[in-house]
Design a protein around this motif. Structure first.
Motif, mmCIF file in Angstrom:
data_model
loop_
_atom_site.group_PDB
_atom_site.id
_atom_site.type_symbol
_atom_site.label_atom_id
_atom_site.label_comp_id
_atom_site.label_asym_id
_atom_site.label_seq_id
_atom_site.Cartn_x
_atom_site.Cartn_y
_atom_site.Cartn_z
ATOM 1 N N GLN A 180 -8.723 -3.192 -5.740
ATOM 2 C CA GLN A 180 -9.098 -2.656 -4.437
ATOM 3 C C GLN A 180 -10.380 -1.829 -4.515
ATOM 4 O O GLN A 180 -11.209 -1.854 -3.605
ATOM 5 N N ALA A 330 -1.944 4.749 5.231
ATOM 6 C CA ALA A 330 -3.174 4.388 5.939
ATOM 7 C C ALA A 330 -4.197 5.513 5.896
ATOM 8 O O ALA A 330 -5.412 5.270 5.764
ATOM 9 N N LEU A 333 -5.817 5.542 2.477
ATOM 10 C CA LEU A 333 -6.699 4.389 2.331
ATOM 11 C C LEU A 333 -8.029 4.649 3.035
ATOM 12 O O LEU A 333 -9.116 4.341 2.512
ATOM 13 N N LYS A 334 -7.946 5.239 4.226
ATOM 14 C CA LYS A 334 -9.155 5.543 4.985
ATOM 15 C C LYS A 334 -9.981 6.587 4.248
ATOM 16 O O LYS A 334 -11.219 6.484 4.187
ATOM 17 N N GLY A 337 -11.925 4.989 1.611
ATOM 18 C CA GLY A 337 -12.846 3.966 2.061
ATOM 19 C C GLY A 337 -12.341 2.558 1.827
ATOM 20 O O GLY A 337 -13.132 1.637 1.636
ATOM 21 N N LEU A 338 -11.027 2.365 1.822
ATOM 22 C CA LEU A 338 -10.447 1.058 1.563
ATOM 23 C C LEU A 338 -9.955 0.448 2.872
ATOM 24 O O LEU A 338 -9.432 1.146 3.750
ATOM 25 N N SER A 339 -10.033 -0.868 2.992
ATOM 26 C CA SER A 339 -9.694 -1.567 4.223
ATOM 27 C C SER A 339 -8.233 -2.012 4.204
ATOM 28 O O SER A 339 -7.695 -2.411 3.161
ATOM 29 N N LEU A 340 -7.602 -1.972 5.387
ATOM 30 C CA LEU A 340 -6.236 -2.463 5.519
ATOM 31 C C LEU A 340 -6.167 -3.974 5.326
ATOM 32 O O LEU A 340 -5.104 -4.517 4.990
ATOM 33 N N ASP A 341 -7.288 -4.660 5.540
ATOM 34 C CA ASP A 341 -7.298 -6.108 5.420
ATOM 35 C C ASP A 341 -7.305 -6.572 3.966
ATOM 36 O O ASP A 341 -7.129 -7.763 3.693
ATOM 37 N N ASN A 342 -7.545 -5.642 3.041
ATOM 38 C CA ASN A 342 -7.667 -6.000 1.634
ATOM 39 C C ASN A 342 -6.379 -5.704 0.859
ATOM 40 O O ASN A 342 -6.399 -5.584 -0.353
ATOM 41 N N GLN A 352 -0.090 4.877 9.994
ATOM 42 C CA GLN A 352 -1.145 4.022 10.548
ATOM 43 C C GLN A 352 -1.459 4.446 11.987
ATOM 44 O O GLN A 352 -0.559 4.730 12.776
#
Length: 899
Positions: A180, A330, A333-334, A337-342, A352
């Protein structure tokens, strides 16, 4: 039924708490109640099935809460009528052994009247306790375990149980974190505990994985003060994985709680943090493939439902690898800087952000529905305004009743808890009183018996007594021994029930024991014309470690009963080794005693092991107390085995005694024998040995003084502890025989005062208390030895030889054994039996048939002096166990054919 009641209760609770703000509530209220009643009425009417769930830790622990919720949710998927009982061992806060034993006793008492169809145990500590006491705690109930940290090979094929093992997805989480963040390195946080070291060692295999990062940094025992210094030197996008815990203060400081450690790391450094346990989500971590307690417990519930549905537990293999989930936070992750789509496929996301439209989707649907049926609803509301007020009043009344019922229930629970506490206190008081009563009864009964048996033994050793007097003394001694056996049986049973009986391991020569028993029992068997035979497998061990006294007592009792109740045929003892798969060291032995006696009715097979209960055959024999089999079974169970019986009326019975033991080597030395001492060996360095006898009973003092003086000891007496202290100061004895319970000053107090003097003597306790705890306590108090009344003379000499450098002269052994007179004399002398009363002759027949030696000796005292030779002949026959010759002579008189 309990699961369905919980569902209906939850619906009612929501309806009571929900405010009646809209007309839709009024419309759906009767519909909901109708649905709930229909659901309840359509439930199965079968009898409830009870499931007991034992959690290792306290209920407030997050892992325990997840496990409980998962179990309940798993069973709610079934329509079976179930009652789920949750119990909490609380072993994190109370790991001590007494707590475990007390809690299991509490569970036995609590559920003794509740049939448990299934047992579930969570986590290793609780399972270890249940397995330890499996033989006595729900042994036949199927068991499902969950929450076990490691796969235990011993459990995989163990009969009667299955379950789910935990597994952590550490490697998968680390590789996902590297992917990731597109990082070429990862930082592992660990500690120097055994678990931390093991985790680091296991993770070393990750270096060979094709997707592993180039650098794997391990930080061990990291303290909060060193976080910046240790981690800031690496790139901020490198992920951190929690293999262990932080230290508080220093490298050797206490471990910091996992949740506090992850929160502290997330507040100090920007690197994303990954874990493999669900309870850390929301504590500053990004997430990972986590072990979720709720889902883990649901898997165990699915196995349990298969068992309840009738599938044999042996056909349900354990789940080696539990089902773990990808879960992420969530917000974290934000932050990284990581995307939920990944994220991996099927991942669950918490915290979320939800759009206003999605968040109020249900509300919007309700508004549309209200708008469509608005006109109809308004008309309905106008017509039902009064009914609304009535429903509100009823709901408030029901809410009040619910609170009142809850208060009443809490009051009853508190009252029941208080009653249980009171009952426990009363039981402890009663148990203490029983123990004290047994100790006092032991002392009061055995003290006079000590004098009776002791003086009768001294008289038997006298060589100047007439033969008739010797017989009378023998009767007294045997009667006293019989009374002592009866007292010992009653007290032994009480000791077992009070928990005072312990196992005394020693080396037993098994073939020698069997030879001794065969020699001992052969005379009685021959006298009744019964064939006695012993058989044993060739592979039985020669020497074993067991309680020699208890196994000897069991076999004597079983063989004695078999001979006593068998009138013709045979009695056999067969010894074999049992196949034992539980342990390589333990050895199972079975002693099978079979006879051709009258047999036992099927209804009485279990009653014969009840104290003071005898079968009709036993009552007709007018022998025994009904305690032998009860004590023998309890002894067998103490030795790790049991006693069972198979019997057929008019064909015979077979008793199977099993024990658990271990094979050992022959002992190096043999214990010396201390019997028939007549004199001390003269000691040139010691003019005389001074012995002080302290006892408040005059008869006991006279017995000891006479016994010690007879072989050459210089003796004096004292009636209590205070006199003993004074005489020790004046006379300075070498050894003191001290009673424990005495007036004025007891033995323990006198012991302390005498031991504080210069050059104190040897002090040996001589008491009528028989409990093992009394022996152990006496030695702890400072006594140098311990002898229990009534004592055998050999015990006295053994203690004297052990504690004083003395030697004894032993009497020459007699080679003459009692034998029956020759047959010619029998014919001439036994003819005098016809001159005695018929009633006396019938009593002699009955006593001879039952081998009742004391009864025969009593009958001999009624023979007139003119038939003195007949009295002497009968006494010799009894001494030689030739009851068959007595019966033969009586049969020649045709007594039974007389009118």
């Amino acid at each position: 039924m309990a699961i369905r009641k919980i569902r209906l209760h939850n619906i009612g609770e929501l309806l009571v708490k929900a405010p009646l703000k809209t007309s839709a509530c009024l419309f759906w209220l009767p519909v909901s109640l109708t649905f709930a009643s229909v659901s309840l009425s359509s439930s199965p009417t079968n009898a409830s099935e009870n499931v007991l769930v034992i959690h290792s830790y306290h209920a407030e622990l997050s892992w325990t809460q997840q496990g409980k919720e998962g179990i309940d949710q798993g069973f709610q998927k079934s329509d079976r009528d179930l009652r789920i009982f949750h119990e909490y061992l609380d072993l994190k806060r109370y790991p001590q052994a007494p707590h475990k034993q007390e809690y299991l006793s509490y569970l036995r008492q609590k559920y003794k009247d509740t049939p448990i169809q299934l047992l579930m145990v969570g986590d290793d500590p609780g399972l270890d306790i249940v397995l330890e006491y499996r033989r006595t705690f729900l042994p036949q109930t199927p068991l499902v375990y969950f929450g076990l940290n490691h796969v235990r090979e011993a459990l995989l094929n163990r009969p009667g149980m299955t379950g789910v093992f935990e597994n952590h997805s550490t490697e998968e989480t680390i590789l996902e974190g590297v992917r990731q963040n597109n990082a070429n390195g990862i930082i592992l946080i660990s500690d120097s505990t055994a678990t931390g070291v093991a985790n680091l060692k296991r993770i070393e295999t990750l270096r060979n994985h094709p997707q592993a990062p180039q650098e794997i940094i391990s930080l061990v025992d990291l303290s909060p003060q060193r976080i910046n210094q240790s981690i800031r030197q690496y790139p901020e996008h490198w992920p951190i994985f929690m293999l262990g815990q932080l230290r508080r203060g220093s490298l050797r400081g206490p471990l910091l709680d996992y949740a506090k450690g992850t929160n502290l790391l997330s507040q100090t450094i920007p690197n994303p943090i990954y874990v493999d346990s669900s309870f850390l989500l929301g504590e500053g971590v990004v997430g990972g493939k986590v072990l979720d307690g709720n889902l883990h417990a649901q898997q165990a519930a699915e196995l349990a439902l298969q068992i309840l549905n009738g599938k044999p537990v042996e056909q349900i293999p354990p789940i080696i690898k539990s089902k773990n989930l990808w879960m992420f936070d969530a917000q974290m992750l934000k932050r990284a800087g990581l995307s939920l789509d990944n994220l991996p496929s099927g991942s669950r996301v918490i915290n979320q952000d939800v759009s206003w439209l999605k968040e109020n989707q249900k509300l919007l649907i309700v508004i549309v529905i209200i708008f469509l049926i608005g006109s109809v609803t308004i008309l309905f509301l106008i017509c039902s305004i009064r009914w609304q007020r009535q429903i509100e009043q009823e709901l408030r009344a029901n809410q009040f009743k619910l609170k009142l019922a809850q208060h009443t229930l809490e009051k009853r629970v508190n009252q029941r808890t208080a009653e249980l506490a009171t009952a426990k206190e009363k039981a402890e008081i009663a148990n203490h009183a029983k123990t004290e009563f047994l100790a006092n009864m032991s002392h009061e009964l055995r003290t006079p018996l000590n004098a009776i048996l002791g003086f009768s033994q001294l008289l038997q050793n006298e060589g100047n007594l007439a033969e008739a007097h010797q017989n009378h003394v023998g009767i007294i001694n045997r009667s006293g021994e019989h009374l002592l056996t009866l007292i010992n049986d009653v007290l032994e049973l009480s000791k077992i029930e009070a928990g005072h009986t312990v196992i005394h391991q020693s080396t037993l020569d098994l073939p020698e024991l069997l030879d001794t028993l065969q020699s001992m029992m052969r005379a009685k068997a021959d006298a009744k014309g019964i064939k006695l035979s012993f058989f044993s497998e060739s592979k039985i061990p020669h020497y074993i470690e067991t309680d020699t006294i208890k196994i000897r007592q069991i076999l004597i009792n079983l063989l004695g009963n078999a001979i006593k109740f068998t009138q013709k045929g045979h009695v056999k003892l067969n010894v074999r080794v049992l196949e034992n798969q539980n342990s390589d060291e333990s050895l199972g032995l079975q002693f099978a005693i079979s006879d051709t006696g009258p047999g036992i009715a099927p209804s009485a097979l279990e009653e014969i092991f009840t104290p003071f209960v005898q079968t009709r055959t036993g009552q007709q024999s007018q022998e025994g107390t009904g305690l032998g089999l009860a004590i023998s079974r309890k002894f067998a169970r103490l030795l790790g085995g049991d006693i069972a019986v198979k019997s057929v009326l008019e064909e015979g019975s077979t008793f199977y005694c099993t024990i658990q033991t271990t094979q050992t080597q022959r002992p190096q030395t043999q214990e010396p024998q201390y019997t028939n001492f007549v004199q001390l060996v003269a000691d040139q360095t010691q003019t005389s040995w001074r012995i002080l006898v302290v006892d408040d009973q005059k008869e006991n003092r006279q017995l000891m003084v006479h016994l010690l003086s007879s072989v050459g000891f210089d003796t004096q007496e004292a009636t209590n502890g205070q006199e003993a202290v004074e005489k020790n100061r004046q006379w300075q004895p070498h050894l003191i025989w001290m009673d424990v319970q005495m007036p004025v000053m007891d033995g323990r107090t006198a012991l302390r005062e005498i031991k504080e003097t210069a050059n104190p003597p040897i002090i040996i306790a001589l008491t009528a208390n028989i409990f093992d705890c009394d022996r152990n306590q006496a030695l702890q108090y400072g006594f140098d030895g311990f002898v229990c009344k009534p004592f055998r003379t050999a015990e006295i000499w053994e203690q004297m030889a052990q504690h004083l450098p003395v030697e004894f002269i032993q009497a020459a052994p007699s080679s003459q054994l009692p034998s029956a007179p020759n047959s010619a004399d029998n014919v001439a002398i036994l003819q005098d039996l016809k001159h005695l009363p018929l009633d006396w002759q019938l009593q002699l027949i009955k006593a001879s048939q039952s081998l009742d030696t004391p009864q025969i000796e009593q009958l001999l005292t009624q023979i007139p002096d003119q038939y003195a030779r007949l009295t002497q002949t009968l006494a010799e026959l009894v001494s030689a166990y030739r009851f068959d010759l007595i019966l033969e002579a009586l049969e020649d008189l045709n007594i039974l054919s007389q009118p």
